[in-house]
Write a protein that holds these residues in place. Structure first.
Motif, PDB file in Angstrom:
ATOM      1  N   ASN A 200       0.620  -1.262  -0.365  1.00  0.00           N
ATOM      2  CA  ASN A 200      -0.128  -0.385   0.096  1.00  0.00           C
ATOM      3  C   ASN A 200       0.969   1.480   0.100  1.00  0.00           C
ATOM      4  O   ASN A 200       1.791   1.502  -0.820  1.00  0.00           O
ATOM      5  CB  ASN A 200      -0.901   0.174   1.129  1.00  0.00           C
ATOM      6  CG  ASN A 200      -1.970  -0.942   0.824  1.00  0.00           C
ATOM      7  OD1 ASN A 200      -2.955  -0.773  -0.048  1.00  0.00           O
ATOM      8  ND2 ASN A 200      -2.422  -2.169   1.945  1.00  0.00           N
ATOM      9  N   ARG A 201       0.712   2.241   0.583  1.00  0.00           N
ATOM     10  CA  ARG A 201       1.276   3.797   0.578  1.00  0.00           C
ATOM     11  C   ARG A 201       0.980   4.162   1.756  1.00  0.00           C
ATOM     12  O   ARG A 201       0.942   5.291   2.492  1.00  0.00           O
ATOM     13  CB  ARG A 201       0.384   4.540  -0.429  1.00  0.00           C
ATOM     14  CG  ARG A 201       0.858   4.137  -1.483  1.00  0.00           C
ATOM     15  CD  ARG A 201      -0.161   5.149  -2.139  1.00  0.00           C
ATOM     16  NE  ARG A 201       0.155   4.898  -3.852  1.00  0.00           N
ATOM     17  CZ  ARG A 201      -0.255   4.714  -4.883  1.00  0.00           C
ATOM     18  NH1 ARG A 201      -1.248   6.363  -5.016  1.00  0.00           N
ATOM     19  NH2 ARG A 201      -0.592   4.774  -6.608  1.00  0.00           N
ATOM     20  N   LEU A 202       0.798   3.113   2.648  1.00  0.00           N
ATOM     21  CA  LEU A 202       1.435   3.318   4.604  1.00  0.00           C
ATOM     22  C   LEU A 202       2.305   4.140   4.602  1.00  0.00           C
ATOM     23  O   LEU A 202       3.295   4.340   3.738  1.00  0.00           O
ATOM     24  CB  LEU A 202       0.904   2.191   5.152  1.00  0.00           C
ATOM     25  CG  LEU A 202      -0.181   2.311   4.861  1.00  0.00           C
ATOM     26  CD1 LEU A 202      -0.813   0.321   6.208  1.00  0.00           C
ATOM     27  CD2 LEU A 202      -1.614   3.012   5.246  1.00  0.00           C
ATOM     28  N   SER A 203       2.419   5.001   6.139  1.00  0.00           N
ATOM     29  CA  SER A 203       3.914   5.169   6.456  1.00  0.00           C
ATOM     30  C   SER A 203       3.741   5.947   7.973  1.00  0.00           C
ATOM     31  O   SER A 203       2.515   5.292   8.368  1.00  0.00           O
ATOM     32  CB  SER A 203       3.996   6.815   5.896  1.00  0.00           C
ATOM     33  OG  SER A 203       2.998   7.972   6.012  1.00  0.00           O
ATOM     34  N   GLY A 204       4.925   6.178   8.799  1.00  0.00           N
ATOM     35  CA  GLY A 204       5.177   6.020  10.420  1.00  0.00           C
ATOM     36  C   GLY A 204       5.532   4.990  10.378  1.00  0.00           C
ATOM     37  O   GLY A 204       5.417   4.245   9.697  1.00  0.00           O
ATOM     38  N   PRO A 205       5.572   4.945  12.406  1.00  0.00           N
ATOM     39  CA  PRO A 205       5.905   3.815  12.982  1.00  0.00           C
ATOM     40  C   PRO A 205       5.396   3.027  12.450  1.00  0.00           C
ATOM     41  O   PRO A 205       3.783   2.791  12.746  1.00  0.00           O
ATOM     42  CB  PRO A 205       6.747   4.411  13.762  1.00  0.00           C
ATOM     43  CG  PRO A 205       5.348   5.065  13.851  1.00  0.00           C
ATOM     44  CD  PRO A 205       5.456   6.214  12.854  1.00  0.00           C
ATOM     45  N   ILE A 206       5.047   1.446  12.581  1.00  0.00           N
ATOM     46  CA  ILE A 206       4.381   0.348  13.152  1.00  0.00           C
ATOM     47  C   ILE A 206       4.264   0.235  14.139  1.00  0.00           C
ATOM     48  O   ILE A 206       5.054   0.013  15.279  1.00  0.00           O
ATOM     49  CB  ILE A 206       5.241  -1.008  12.217  1.00  0.00           C
ATOM     50  CG1 ILE A 206       5.006  -0.783  10.622  1.00  0.00           C
ATOM     51  CG2 ILE A 206       4.064  -2.473  12.945  1.00  0.00           C
ATOM     52  CD1 ILE A 206       6.566  -2.059   9.580  1.00  0.00           C
ATOM     53  N   PRO A 207       3.242   0.151  14.564  1.00  0.00           N
ATOM     54  CA  PRO A 207       2.818  -0.013  16.610  1.00  0.00           C
ATOM     55  C   PRO A 207       2.974  -1.591  16.498  1.00  0.00           C
ATOM     56  O   PRO A 207       3.663  -2.072  15.939  1.00  0.00           O
ATOM     57  CB  PRO A 207       1.119   0.114  16.093  1.00  0.00           C
ATOM     58  CG  PRO A 207       0.496   0.433  14.819  1.00  0.00           C
ATOM     59  CD  PRO A 207       1.937   0.128  13.901  1.00  0.00           C
ATOM     60  N   ASP A 208       3.145  -1.950  17.551  1.00  0.00           N
ATOM     61  CA  ASP A 208       3.539  -2.754  18.360  1.00  0.00           C
ATOM     62  C   ASP A 208       2.552  -3.680  18.522  1.00  0.00           C
ATOM     63  O   ASP A 208       1.170  -4.181  18.612  1.00  0.00           O
ATOM     64  CB  ASP A 208       3.917  -2.673  19.682  1.00  0.00           C
ATOM     65  CG  ASP A 208       4.253  -3.976  20.737  1.00  0.00           C
ATOM     66  OD1 ASP A 208       5.145  -4.765  20.132  1.00  0.00           O
ATOM     67  OD2 ASP A 208       4.227  -4.081  22.200  1.00  0.00           O
ATOM     68  N   VAL A 209       2.802  -4.953  17.289  1.00  0.00           N
ATOM     69  CA  VAL A 209       2.193  -5.940  17.096  1.00  0.00           C
ATOM     70  C   VAL A 209       2.537  -7.389  17.534  1.00  0.00           C
ATOM     71  O   VAL A 209       2.335  -8.386  17.975  1.00  0.00           O
ATOM     72  CB  VAL A 209       2.657  -6.342  15.769  1.00  0.00           C
ATOM     73  CG1 VAL A 209       2.556  -4.860  14.645  1.00  0.00           C
ATOM     74  CG2 VAL A 209       3.592  -6.947  15.465  1.00  0.00           C
ATOM     75  N   ARG A 210       3.621  -6.951  18.610  1.00  0.00           N
ATOM     76  CA  ARG A 210       3.292  -7.857  20.504  1.00  0.00           C
ATOM     77  C   ARG A 210       3.822  -9.565  20.052  1.00  0.00           C
ATOM     78  O   ARG A 210       3.608 -10.400  20.048  1.00  0.00           O
ATOM     79  CB  ARG A 210       2.436  -9.008  20.460  1.00  0.00           C
ATOM     80  CG  ARG A 210       1.418  -7.289  21.612  1.00  0.00           C
ATOM     81  CD  ARG A 210       0.162  -7.435  21.690  1.00  0.00           C
ATOM     82  NE  ARG A 210      -0.849  -6.570  22.428  1.00  0.00           N
ATOM     83  CZ  ARG A 210      -0.238  -5.517  24.227  1.00  0.00           C
ATOM     84  NH1 ARG A 210       0.141  -6.511  24.746  1.00  0.00           N
ATOM     85  NH2 ARG A 210      -1.234  -4.464  24.093  1.00  0.00           N
TER      86      ARG A 210
END
Length: 239
Positions: A200-210
């Motif tokens: 996709n074209r997502l941006s920024g930090p990835i959340p904590d996916v544990r």
């Protein structure tokens, strides 16, 4: 106690039956309209097709329809790979208050996902991958508190992802191969069993996916950073 005359009881029973039938007819009409919008005359209709006012979705054969026979209500509509090329009429299909599963995967359904899909209050699974849907994923989907699986992969969807944190029971979200942008919102990653927003074209930090999902769930988004991807996020500047 005053006894009602027989003729009054007969009229009462007649009215009750008539009202019940009118509700059934209204639901049937909504389903027929839903199919009219969904298909554009390119679907083969034989004696096993149904989807007309002269038959019943639960007592007769309607392609792709599964009912709860005890409650005599439609529970599932699964029309995967039926060569459908119309649009999704949520205002009609959501008149089926008992609908739990709606699956249209592998067709050519176009247009936007309607905001009023949120009226399908009992929906637990919405599968519309491999179609030609465009526009944004409606924010109203976050109102579907019973939703467990949402699959919108391989479409032409754009815009930002809604906040799905209110859907605490969501266990699957697949949205790879679209044009989605912005940041990944908070999900209940501890509950998710399937998750993919790659390409996709997502941006920024990835959340904590544990630690539940690997890089392949996020790859193909050059603007994303942080684990489980190899590119670290740039340090934040002090305020």
């Amino acid at each position: 106690m005053e006894r009602k005359p027989i003729w009054a009881l007969s009229i009462s029973i007649f009215l009750l039956v008539t009202i019940a039938n009118s509700e059934v007819e209204e639901v049937k009409q909504a389903l027929v309209q839903f199919m009219q919008k969904l298909s554009s005359g390119n679907v083969p209709r034989d004696q096993n097709w149904g989807w007309n006012m002269s038959s019943d979705p639960c007592y007769d054969i309607w392609a792709g329809v599964t009912c709860d026979m005890r409650l005599q209500s439609v529970r599932k509509i699964v029309l995967d790979g039926f060569n459908l090329s119309g649009t999704l009429d949520a205002s009609s299909v959501c008149m089926i208050k008992s609908l739990a599963v709606l699956s249209l995967e592998g067709n050519s359904v176009a247009g936007e996902i309607p905001e009023d899909i949120s009226n399908c209050k009992q929906l637990t699974h919405l599968f519309i991958s491999n179609n030609q849907f465009s526009g944004a994923i409606p924010v109203s989907i976050s109102q579907l508190g019973n939703l467990k699986g949402l699959e919108v992969s391989n479409n032409n969807l754009s815009g930002e992802l809604p906040d799905f944190s209110r859907i605490s029971g969501l266990i699957g979200f697949l949205a790879e191969n679209n044009y989605l942008s912005g940041r990944i919102p908070d999900f209940s990653f501890s509950n998710l069993m399937q998750f993919n927003v790659s390409n996709n074209r997502l941006s920024g930090p990835i959340p904590d996916v544990r630690g539940r999902f690997g890089a392949d769930s996020f790859s193909g988004n050059p603007g994303l950073c942080g684990k489980p991807l190899s590119n670290a996020c740039p340090p934040t500047s002090p305020s």
